[in-house]
Design a protein around this motif. Structure first.
Motif, PDB file in Angstrom:
ATOM      1  N   GLU A 151      34.632  12.222 -48.703  1.00  0.00           N
ATOM      2  CA  GLU A 151      35.381  13.330 -48.111  1.00  0.00           C
ATOM      3  C   GLU A 151      34.975  14.584 -48.864  1.00  0.00           C
ATOM      4  O   GLU A 151      34.983  14.599 -50.097  1.00  0.00           O
ATOM      5  N   LEU A 152      34.620  15.626 -48.130  1.00  0.00           N
ATOM      6  CA  LEU A 152      34.147  16.874 -48.711  1.00  0.00           C
ATOM      7  C   LEU A 152      35.128  17.986 -48.375  1.00  0.00           C
ATOM      8  O   LEU A 152      35.434  18.215 -47.203  1.00  0.00           O
ATOM      9  N   LEU A 153      35.627  18.664 -49.383  1.00  0.00           N
ATOM     10  CA  LEU A 153      36.553  19.787 -49.202  1.00  0.00           C
ATOM     11  C   LEU A 153      35.735  21.072 -49.135  1.00  0.00           C
ATOM     12  O   LEU A 153      34.910  21.335 -50.005  1.00  0.00           O
ATOM     13  N   PHE A 154      35.942  21.856 -48.075  1.00  0.00           N
ATOM     14  CA  PHE A 154      35.177  23.086 -47.902  1.00  0.00           C
ATOM     15  C   PHE A 154      36.078  24.196 -47.385  1.00  0.00           C
ATOM     16  O   PHE A 154      37.186  23.948 -46.911  1.00  0.00           O
ATOM     17  N   ASP A 155      35.583  25.433 -47.462  1.00  0.00           N
ATOM     18  CA  ASP A 155      36.323  26.612 -47.017  1.00  0.00           C
ATOM     19  C   ASP A 155      35.894  26.964 -45.595  1.00  0.00           C
ATOM     20  O   ASP A 155      34.793  27.454 -45.390  1.00  0.00           O
ATOM     21  N   ARG A 156      36.755  26.725 -44.624  1.00  0.00           N
ATOM     22  CA  ARG A 156      36.384  27.008 -43.242  1.00  0.00           C
ATOM     23  C   ARG A 156      36.380  28.506 -42.937  1.00  0.00           C
ATOM     24  O   ARG A 156      35.942  28.918 -41.857  1.00  0.00           O
ATOM     25  N   ASP A 157      36.842  29.332 -43.871  1.00  0.00           N
ATOM     26  CA  ASP A 157      36.775  30.778 -43.701  1.00  0.00           C
ATOM     27  C   ASP A 157      35.467  31.356 -44.235  1.00  0.00           C
ATOM     28  O   ASP A 157      35.242  32.556 -44.136  1.00  0.00           O
ATOM     29  N   CYS A 158      34.633  30.530 -44.827  1.00  0.00           N
ATOM     30  CA  CYS A 158      33.343  30.953 -45.376  1.00  0.00           C
ATOM     31  C   CYS A 158      32.248  30.590 -44.386  1.00  0.00           C
ATOM     32  O   CYS A 158      32.030  29.409 -44.091  1.00  0.00           O
ATOM     33  N   GLY A 159      31.558  31.589 -43.878  1.00  0.00           N
ATOM     34  CA  GLY A 159      30.500  31.349 -42.896  1.00  0.00           C
ATOM     35  C   GLY A 159      29.405  30.436 -43.419  1.00  0.00           C
ATOM     36  O   GLY A 159      28.913  29.553 -42.704  1.00  0.00           O
ATOM     37  N   PHE A 160      29.004  30.616 -44.675  1.00  0.00           N
ATOM     38  CA  PHE A 160      27.953  29.773 -45.244  1.00  0.00           C
ATOM     39  C   PHE A 160      28.433  28.330 -45.389  1.00  0.00           C
ATOM     40  O   PHE A 160      27.683  27.394 -45.107  1.00  0.00           O
ATOM     41  N   CYS A 161      29.681  28.137 -45.809  1.00  0.00           N
ATOM     42  CA  CYS A 161      30.239  26.785 -45.934  1.00  0.00           C
ATOM     43  C   CYS A 161      30.257  26.082 -44.574  1.00  0.00           C
ATOM     44  O   CYS A 161      29.882  24.913 -44.466  1.00  0.00           O
ATOM     45  N   VAL A 162      30.678  26.798 -43.553  1.00  0.00           N
ATOM     46  CA  VAL A 162      30.728  26.232 -42.197  1.00  0.00           C
ATOM     47  C   VAL A 162      29.311  25.890 -41.724  1.00  0.00           C
ATOM     48  O   VAL A 162      29.084  24.839 -41.123  1.00  0.00           O
TER      49      VAL A 162
END
Length: 130
Positions: A13-24
């Protein structure tokens, strides 16, 4: 990733920032590579996600986090290696990451990318704010 049947064996499971364009952008890339559904991307904005990963909101915004099927927690470049390990179904990228020198180089590259993510593909969102 949730649409695919979950694989048994090594999963992440990977936690990421969906508000970050690069992360998305990166999560989209991982989804295309993950044909067996071994990696689940969880936005840190999802209720309870930060607590489930055992990190603070500040830590979650600072770097990527991953928890694997063994219960091991990984941060930064380690989290990316864990996600790649999940895609491959084994821990080879994580073993390689443990080699002295490799970890230091990957951690430095991760910090460089994190500092400059607003200049990378997927620009916008919270990453564009200086």
């Amino acid at each position: 990733m949730p649409d695919r049947p979950r694989s048994t064996g090594y999963t992440v499971e990977l936690l990421f920032d969906r508000d970050c364009g690069f992360c998305v952008f990166c999560v989209g890339w991982l989804r295309r590579l993950d044909r067996r559904g071994r990696v689940t991307a969880v936005p840190l904005q999802q209720p309870g996600a930060v607590e489930r990963f055992g990190v603070s909101a500040d830590e979650a915004l600072e770097r990527a986090w991953a928890v694997d099927s063994r219960g091991d927690r990984h941060a930064g470049a380690g989290a990316i290696n864990a996600a790649l390990s999940g895609i491959l179904g084994g821990r080879i990228p994580l073993w390689f990451y443990r080699v002295w020198g490799v970890r230091q180089v990957q951690d430095a590259l991760y910090r460089l990318v994190a500092r400059n993510r607003h200049r990378l593909p997927g620009r916008g969102g919270s990453c564009a704010i200086d």
